[in-house]
Design an enzyme around this catalytic site. Structure first.
Site, PDB file in Angstrom:
ATOM      1  N   GLU A 161       2.630  -0.903   2.681  1.00  0.00           N
ATOM      2  CA  GLU A 161       1.324  -0.814   2.063  1.00  0.00           C
ATOM      3  C   GLU A 161       0.204  -0.822   2.995  1.00  0.00           C
ATOM      4  O   GLU A 161      -0.777  -0.341   2.563  1.00  0.00           O
ATOM      5  CB  GLU A 161       1.314  -2.171   1.248  1.00  0.00           C
ATOM      6  CG  GLU A 161       2.168  -1.891  -0.093  1.00  0.00           C
ATOM      7  CD  GLU A 161       3.659  -2.586   0.024  1.00  0.00           C
ATOM      8  OE1 GLU A 161       4.348  -2.685  -0.750  1.00  0.00           O
ATOM      9  OE2 GLU A 161       3.995  -2.918   1.198  1.00  0.00           O
ATOM     10  N   PHE A 166       7.797 -14.577 -10.102  1.00  0.00           N
ATOM     11  CA  PHE A 166       8.305 -13.635  -8.766  1.00  0.00           C
ATOM     12  C   PHE A 166       7.176 -12.580  -8.412  1.00  0.00           C
ATOM     13  O   PHE A 166       6.720 -12.011  -9.262  1.00  0.00           O
ATOM     14  CB  PHE A 166       9.651 -12.992  -9.178  1.00  0.00           C
ATOM     15  CG  PHE A 166      10.165 -11.712  -8.574  1.00  0.00           C
ATOM     16  CD1 PHE A 166      10.804 -12.234  -7.202  1.00  0.00           C
ATOM     17  CD2 PHE A 166      10.093 -10.451  -8.630  1.00  0.00           C
ATOM     18  CE1 PHE A 166      11.101 -11.576  -6.248  1.00  0.00           C
ATOM     19  CE2 PHE A 166      10.758  -9.691  -7.684  1.00  0.00           C
ATOM     20  CZ  PHE A 166      11.194 -10.101  -6.406  1.00  0.00           C
ATOM     21  N   GLN A 167       7.023 -12.574  -7.228  1.00  0.00           N
ATOM     22  CA  GLN A 167       5.726 -11.636  -6.643  1.00  0.00           C
ATOM     23  C   GLN A 167       4.698 -11.731  -7.257  1.00  0.00           C
ATOM     24  O   GLN A 167       4.025 -10.976  -7.476  1.00  0.00           O
ATOM     25  CB  GLN A 167       6.231 -10.062  -6.595  1.00  0.00           C
ATOM     26  CG  GLN A 167       7.480  -9.958  -5.990  1.00  0.00           C
ATOM     27  CD  GLN A 167       7.904  -8.450  -5.771  1.00  0.00           C
ATOM     28  OE1 GLN A 167       7.377  -7.489  -6.731  1.00  0.00           O
ATOM     29  NE2 GLN A 167       8.425  -8.005  -4.738  1.00  0.00           N
ATOM     30  N   LYS A 223       0.740  -6.887 -15.652  1.00  0.00           N
ATOM     31  CA  LYS A 223       1.854  -5.910 -16.257  1.00  0.00           C
ATOM     32  C   LYS A 223       1.688  -5.462 -17.821  1.00  0.00           C
ATOM     33  O   LYS A 223       1.910  -4.468 -18.398  1.00  0.00           O
ATOM     34  CB  LYS A 223       3.316  -6.153 -15.946  1.00  0.00           C
ATOM     35  CG  LYS A 223       4.267  -5.157 -16.275  1.00  0.00           C
ATOM     36  CD  LYS A 223       5.708  -5.388 -15.576  1.00  0.00           C
ATOM     37  CE  LYS A 223       6.668  -4.269 -15.597  1.00  0.00           C
ATOM     38  NZ  LYS A 223       7.774  -4.661 -14.822  1.00  0.00           N
ATOM     39  N   MET A 233      -5.823  -2.404  27.077  1.00  0.00           N
ATOM     40  CA  MET A 233      -7.016  -3.132  27.167  1.00  0.00           C
ATOM     41  C   MET A 233      -6.908  -4.724  27.268  1.00  0.00           C
ATOM     42  O   MET A 233      -7.863  -5.260  28.085  1.00  0.00           O
ATOM     43  CB  MET A 233      -7.965  -3.046  25.707  1.00  0.00           C
ATOM     44  CG  MET A 233      -9.397  -3.409  25.812  1.00  0.00           C
ATOM     45  SD  MET A 233     -10.349  -2.323  26.896  1.00  0.00           S
ATOM     46  CE  MET A 233     -10.730  -0.926  26.148  1.00  0.00           C
TER      47      MET A 233
END
Length: 583
Positions: free
Chosen positions: A52, A114-115, A164, A481
């Site tokens: 993602e 969940f999630q 959802k 760097m």
């Protein structure tokens, strides 16, 4: 006309109504209704990324190279939290994004389902605005509002969190309408302030235009107006990292990039100027250094559409809140109507001083022996690609600064890099977004091996969609760097600034089905670059370079713009120890 449809269908319909042609995403349980609708249409291309974070950076590349908002679709919980780095990156660099996240059903919010994650709470500090939509009837209005907010005023990322059950439920879809939003940032600058700036332009003895990403965000017309103003006044112009391309690098008024690793003449002009005209930049600390010592002799004007940027870091004498394009248009009109006046005698002396600074080749390097200097690699990349329809992305580190120094940009929207947040792993997925937007163009990501490995999984995306992105890796086997700062500031104690286990990048490319090229000899470099350019597919180019090369010029921490560290430059007879020109 309003229509009845499911929330999931509303989302796809709103994207179509908003003119979206490409979205970047990764499916999961909380967005499956949306993905089902994506499957059933042919108007919008979906790019399946491998992470993602990659989706958001790809959308940033798409947005930065097109001027249109990038769109992301990810699931709830880890899908949303993985997007946070990209959201913050886009917020810092003013990149318009619309990110759609799934959420657990409304009746489960707060139950540690969940999630489940508090996506709105997590992303509030790293978005321009965000919404949690709990009613399907309100969804279409929020979707259209989100595009307006992302692209109006100072652009930035917005996020819509969609449970959802809202996606499954049926509601009323309202098509896109002319904006009636309460969010209407002013685009026209105050004419009194613009006139005051014109008066300063007429009398300035040592002026400089200091330009930033706001010029590019304002659109092509703003860059054109800026070029007209620079040529008409004869004033020198410099730019931040994010503003490269708003004025052509081949222009005779161009001083190059300014700031910590900016060019000598740009930083010296900024320090000694008596009129600084900031156009669409935000006085970032990489530019200002120590605030008390920044451009101490100048009257300062600041043109910016974001009121919160005015006087936030540097106090200015002439603040002008408005869109860069509109303000420059009015500025030109007023200046022309008053006789196009400048202090020509003083300007001649100012340019004489600038030319003396220019005579010091602050980017000078010597390619000798059989080890490739990174500066040489990029100078050859510039020479061999400058005639192409070319877009450049970068990761973050030394290679990023060298790319800004040695690659020239003649037009806006051709340079994609992570400025404010400095996000390693940005460049590769950004190059995928750019290539999706410009399928026939040459897209090159200049990378360091450490940054590139952070999102290496997106090779799968490049291969799946046949995107011929070129990954030009300057491989010094170091966190370059970090190592440079450890050398200069921490007694050469190189704590964790290299990896003892790097992949064979040629074999890695081949494992994905791409082409790998290894080059370690400067005599072979041109042929290897041409092999990369002519290959019709994704390429990983492993360019082995000097391991301990430092990036100069550099303004050391705590120093002013006229106290720079230069490498291999003979300044004798041109400047004194404090940087003053002896002319």
């Amino acid at each position: 006309m309003t229509r009845k449809m499911t929330g999931a269908k509303m989302i796809v319909q709103a994207l179509i109504d908003q003119g979206v042609d490409t979205i970047f995403g990764y499916p999961g349980g909380a967005v499956l209704p949306i993905y089902d609708e994506v499957f059933q249409q042919n108007s919008i291309k979906h790019v399946l990324v491998r992470h993602e974070q990659g989706a958001v950076h790809a959308a940033e590349g798409y947005a930065r190279s097109t001027g249109k908002p990038g769109v992301v679709l990810v699931t709830s919980g880890p899908g949303a939290t993985n997007a946070v780095t990209g959201l913050t990156d886009a917020l810092m660099d003013s990149i318009p994004l619309v990110v759609l996240t799934g959420q657990v059903p409304t009746f489960m919010i707060g139950s540690d389902a969940f999630q489940e994650a508090d996506t709105v709470g997590i992303t509030r500090p790293c978005t321009k605005h965000n919404w949690l939509v709990k009613e399907t009837d309100k969804l279409s209005g929020v979707l259209h509002e989100a595009f307006h907010v992302a692209t109006s005023g100072r652009p930035g990322p917005v996020l819509i969190d969609i449970p959802k059950d809202v996606q499954f439920a049926t509601g009323t879809y309202t098509p896109k309408k002319p904006s009636v939003s309460h969010y209407q940032p002013p685009v026209k600058g105050d004419m009194n302030a613009i006139t005051e700036l014109v008066e300063a332009i007429e009398t300035a003895k040592r002026p400089v235009f200091y330009t930033g990403g706001g010029v590019i965000n304002s659109g092509p017309a703003a860059s054109q107006l800026l070029r007209e103003l620079v040529e008409a006044t004869g004033f020198p112009i410099t730019s931040t990292l994010m503003g490269l391309g708003c004025y052509p690098a081949s222009g005779d008024k161009w001083l190059g990039m300014l700031g910590m690793h900016g060019l000598y003449q740009a930083n010296m002009a900024m320090h000694d100027c008596d009129l600084m005209i900031n156009v669409g930049a935000r006085f970032d600390d990489r530019i200002t250094g120590v605030v008390d010592m920044f451009s101490p002799k100048s009257k300062k004007a600041h043109i910016d559409i974001d009121p919160s940027s005015i006087n936030k870091i540097i106090r200015v004498d002439i603040p002008i809140i408005g869109d860069v394009g509109h303000v420059l248009e009015d500025l030109l009109k007023v200046w022309k109507s008053r006789g196009r006046k400048t202090n020509s005698e003083a300007m001649a002396k100012w340019w004489k001083k600038i030319d003396a600074w220019r005579s010091i080749d602050c980017l000078k390097f010597e390619q000798k022996g059989k080890i490739i200097k990174p500066q040489y690699a990029l100078s050859r990349l510039e020479a061999l690609t400058k005639k192409y329809d070319r877009y450049i992305c970068t990761e973050v580190g030394q290679h990023q600064m060298w790319a800004a120094q040695y690659l020239d940009f003649e037009a806006p929207n051709r340079w994609m890099t992570s400025g404010g947040l400095g996000t390693m792993g940005y460049g590769f997925p950004a190059s995928i977004g750019v290539q999706m937007a410009h399928p026939d163009a040459l897209v090159i990501n200049v990378a360091g091996e450490a940054s590139w490995l952070m999102n290496m999984q997106e090779m799968g995306t490049a291969m799946q969609y046949g995107l011929p992105v070129k990954q030009f890796i300057l491989n010094n086997e170091r966190l370059g760097m970090v190592r440079q700062w450890q050398e200069l500031l921490h007694g050469e104690r190189y704590s964790q600034s290299w990896s003892e286990s790097l992949p064979d990048f040629v074999k890695l490319a081949e494992a994905f089905g791409a082409k790998g090229i290894l080059c370690s000899d400067p005599d072979d470099l041109d042929d290897a670059i041409m092999e990369m350019l002519t290959y019709d597919g994704p390429v990983i180019f492993d360019c082995l370079v000097e391991k301990h090369e430092n990036c100069f010029p550099m303004i050391p921490s705590g120093k002013a713009h006229n106290d720079m560290m230069l490498a291999g430059v003979d300044t004798q007879g041109v400047i004194d120890a404090k940087g003053s020109v002896l002319v």
